[in-house]
Design a protein around this motif. Structure first.
Motif, PDB file in Angstrom:
ATOM      1  N   ASP A 184       0.812  -1.225   0.000  1.00 17.30           N
ATOM      2  CA  ASP A 184       0.000   0.000   0.000  1.00 17.30           C
ATOM      3  C   ASP A 184       0.845   1.275   0.000  1.00 17.30           C
ATOM      4  O   ASP A 184       0.291   2.382   0.000  1.00 17.30           O
ATOM      5  CB  ASP A 184      -0.902   0.012   1.241  1.00 17.30           C
ATOM      6  N   ILE A 185       2.167   1.148   0.022  1.00 18.41           N
ATOM      7  CA  ILE A 185       3.066   2.294   0.161  1.00 18.41           C
ATOM      8  C   ILE A 185       3.863   2.501  -1.114  1.00 18.41           C
ATOM      9  O   ILE A 185       4.237   1.551  -1.795  1.00 18.41           O
ATOM     10  CB  ILE A 185       4.036   2.067   1.354  1.00 18.41           C
ATOM     11  N   LYS A 186       4.128   3.765  -1.450  1.00 20.03           N
ATOM     12  CA  LYS A 186       5.061   4.098  -2.521  1.00 20.03           C
ATOM     13  C   LYS A 186       6.298   4.755  -1.908  1.00 20.03           C
ATOM     14  O   LYS A 186       6.183   5.540  -0.955  1.00 20.03           O
ATOM     15  CB  LYS A 186       4.415   5.014  -3.555  1.00 20.03           C
ATOM     16  N   ILE A 187       7.468   4.447  -2.469  1.00 17.10           N
ATOM     17  CA  ILE A 187       8.737   4.915  -1.916  1.00 17.10           C
ATOM     18  C   ILE A 187       9.577   5.491  -3.044  1.00 17.10           C
ATOM     19  O   ILE A 187       9.705   4.874  -4.113  1.00 17.10           O
ATOM     20  CB  ILE A 187       9.519   3.754  -1.239  1.00 17.10           C
ATOM     21  N   ARG A 188      10.146   6.650  -2.798  1.00 22.91           N
ATOM     22  CA  ARG A 188      11.015   7.284  -3.804  1.00 22.91           C
ATOM     23  C   ARG A 188      12.353   7.670  -3.162  1.00 22.91           C
ATOM     24  O   ARG A 188      12.404   8.572  -2.318  1.00 22.91           O
ATOM     25  CB  ARG A 188      10.348   8.530  -4.393  1.00 22.91           C
ATOM     26  N   PRO A 189      13.442   6.993  -3.514  1.00 22.28           N
ATOM     27  CA  PRO A 189      14.760   7.378  -3.012  1.00 22.28           C
ATOM     28  C   PRO A 189      15.319   8.554  -3.815  1.00 22.28           C
ATOM     29  O   PRO A 189      15.123   8.637  -5.024  1.00 22.28           O
ATOM     30  CB  PRO A 189      15.604   6.117  -3.243  1.00 22.28           C
ATOM     31  N   PHE A 190      15.996   9.468  -3.111  1.00 22.69           N
ATOM     32  CA  PHE A 190      16.624  10.601  -3.798  1.00 22.69           C
ATOM     33  C   PHE A 190      18.024  10.829  -3.237  1.00 22.69           C
ATOM     34  O   PHE A 190      18.293  10.568  -2.072  1.00 22.69           O
ATOM     35  CB  PHE A 190      15.761  11.869  -3.667  1.00 22.69           C
ATOM     36  N   ASN A 226      11.320   9.695   0.105  1.00 22.56           N
ATOM     37  CA  ASN A 226       9.933  10.150   0.169  1.00 22.56           C
ATOM     38  C   ASN A 226       9.051   8.915   0.267  1.00 22.56           C
ATOM     39  O   ASN A 226       9.278   7.930  -0.446  1.00 22.56           O
ATOM     40  CB  ASN A 226       9.539  10.934  -1.090  1.00 22.56           C
ATOM     41  N   ILE A 227       8.073   8.967   1.152  1.00 17.11           N
ATOM     42  CA  ILE A 227       7.167   7.834   1.354  1.00 17.11           C
ATOM     43  C   ILE A 227       5.736   8.351   1.234  1.00 17.11           C
ATOM     44  O   ILE A 227       5.371   9.351   1.857  1.00 17.11           O
ATOM     45  CB  ILE A 227       7.415   7.183   2.729  1.00 17.11           C
ATOM     46  N   TYR A 228       4.942   7.656   0.425  1.00 15.86           N
ATOM     47  CA  TYR A 228       3.603   8.125   0.088  1.00 15.86           C
ATOM     48  C   TYR A 228       2.534   7.103   0.456  1.00 15.86           C
ATOM     49  O   TYR A 228       2.694   5.910   0.198  1.00 15.86           O
ATOM     50  CB  TYR A 228       3.478   8.359  -1.426  1.00 15.86           C
TER      51      TYR A 228
END
Length: 263
Positions: free
Chosen positions: A112-118, A131-133
């Motif tokens: 259920d989670i989206k994750i974006r590494p930067f 970032n966690i959405y």
């Protein structure tokens, strides 16, 4: 509801828990496996819903328990290629299918989670923040950052909750017991964020929509919670931003599990 909790934050070990609906993730696992397991339970989270471990970088205070937790729960560890190459010999045997490589600046879904590494500047192979959405909320974790880059600014904009490094007080660092070379490293663009630098960035975050700021990764030798808190609060107040009204400001403990923050 997106939920966040810190098991511990500092040079002795870092581990963050984020859950949404039926999915939980760890960001870093730099504490003993027993400590992380106890922290998950103490926070009231279901350990069986933890689906993956996302690593920021390969320093031991971020990966110490990663292999243990992967083996215990049979869950994947996610990191970029350079971080994997640097940490794989430090965390014990991990099943091949649980060694997952991601690319920075791409968004990934896990349950259920989206994750974006930067990308962030730190003296490691290829450090990242996250970032966690959930469906309609966003939170971010940005620690171990030498300085605030435009990429960090872009990624943290509109995050409702931000875990932000406030590592050291410059006077305590300069007067302290660290060697000169270590002092230079901490203050360098590949080192850590000072209380003053964090405080200045806090005002930008609030302008960008952040409602909760959690000061993190405080140095045991060169900082203390009251000082980090007061530094950020004073700068925010001087910019007409009232703590407790315009935002919530807290400090994460090195040793204790935090309260659960909900978005």
């Amino acid at each position: 509801m997106l939920k966040y909790c810190s098991v511990g934050s500092g040079s002795s070990g870092n581990c963050h828990i984020i859950t949404y609906k039926d999915t939980g993730i760890l960001v870093d696992a730099g504490l003993a496996g027993k400590t992380i397991t106890a922290g998950i339970k103490n926070a009231g989270f279901d350990i069986d819903k933890i689906r993956g471990i996302f690593i920021t970088h390969e320093h031991s205070d971020h990966i110490k328990g990663a292999g243990i937790m992967s083996r215990k729960l049979d869950i994947p560890i996610y990191a970029n290629l350079k971080t994997w190459c640097s940490m794989k010999d430090k965390i014990g045997n991990v099943k091949e299918e649980n060694m997952v490589v991601f690319e920075n600046d791409k968004t990934y879904a896990l349950g259920d989670i989206k994750i974006r590494p930067f990308s962030i500047p730190h003296d490691s192979e290829d450090a990242v923040g996250y970032n966690i959405y959930s469906e309609n909320q966003k939170m971010s974790i940005a620690t171990d950052i030498g300085y605030v880059t435009e990429n960090i600014r872009r990624n943290l904009k509109n995050s409702k909750l931000v875990v932000l490094e406030s590592n050291y007080d410059p006077n305590m660092l300069m007067m302290g017991s660290y060697s000169y070379s270590l002092k230079k490293r901490v203050m360098s663009e590949g080192g850590h964020l000072s209380n003053e630098e964090a405080a200045s960035f806090c005002t930008e975050l609030v302008d960008g929509g952040t409602e909760t700021i959690l000061l993190a990764h405080l140095s045991k030798e060169n900082n203390f919670p009251e000082l980090a808190y007061a530094t950020s609060k004073n700068v925010l107040t001087n910019n007409q931003m009232i703590v407790g009204q315009d935002l919530m400001l807290d400090v994460l403990s090195r040793e204790r599990v935090s309260k659960v923050y909900e978005l």
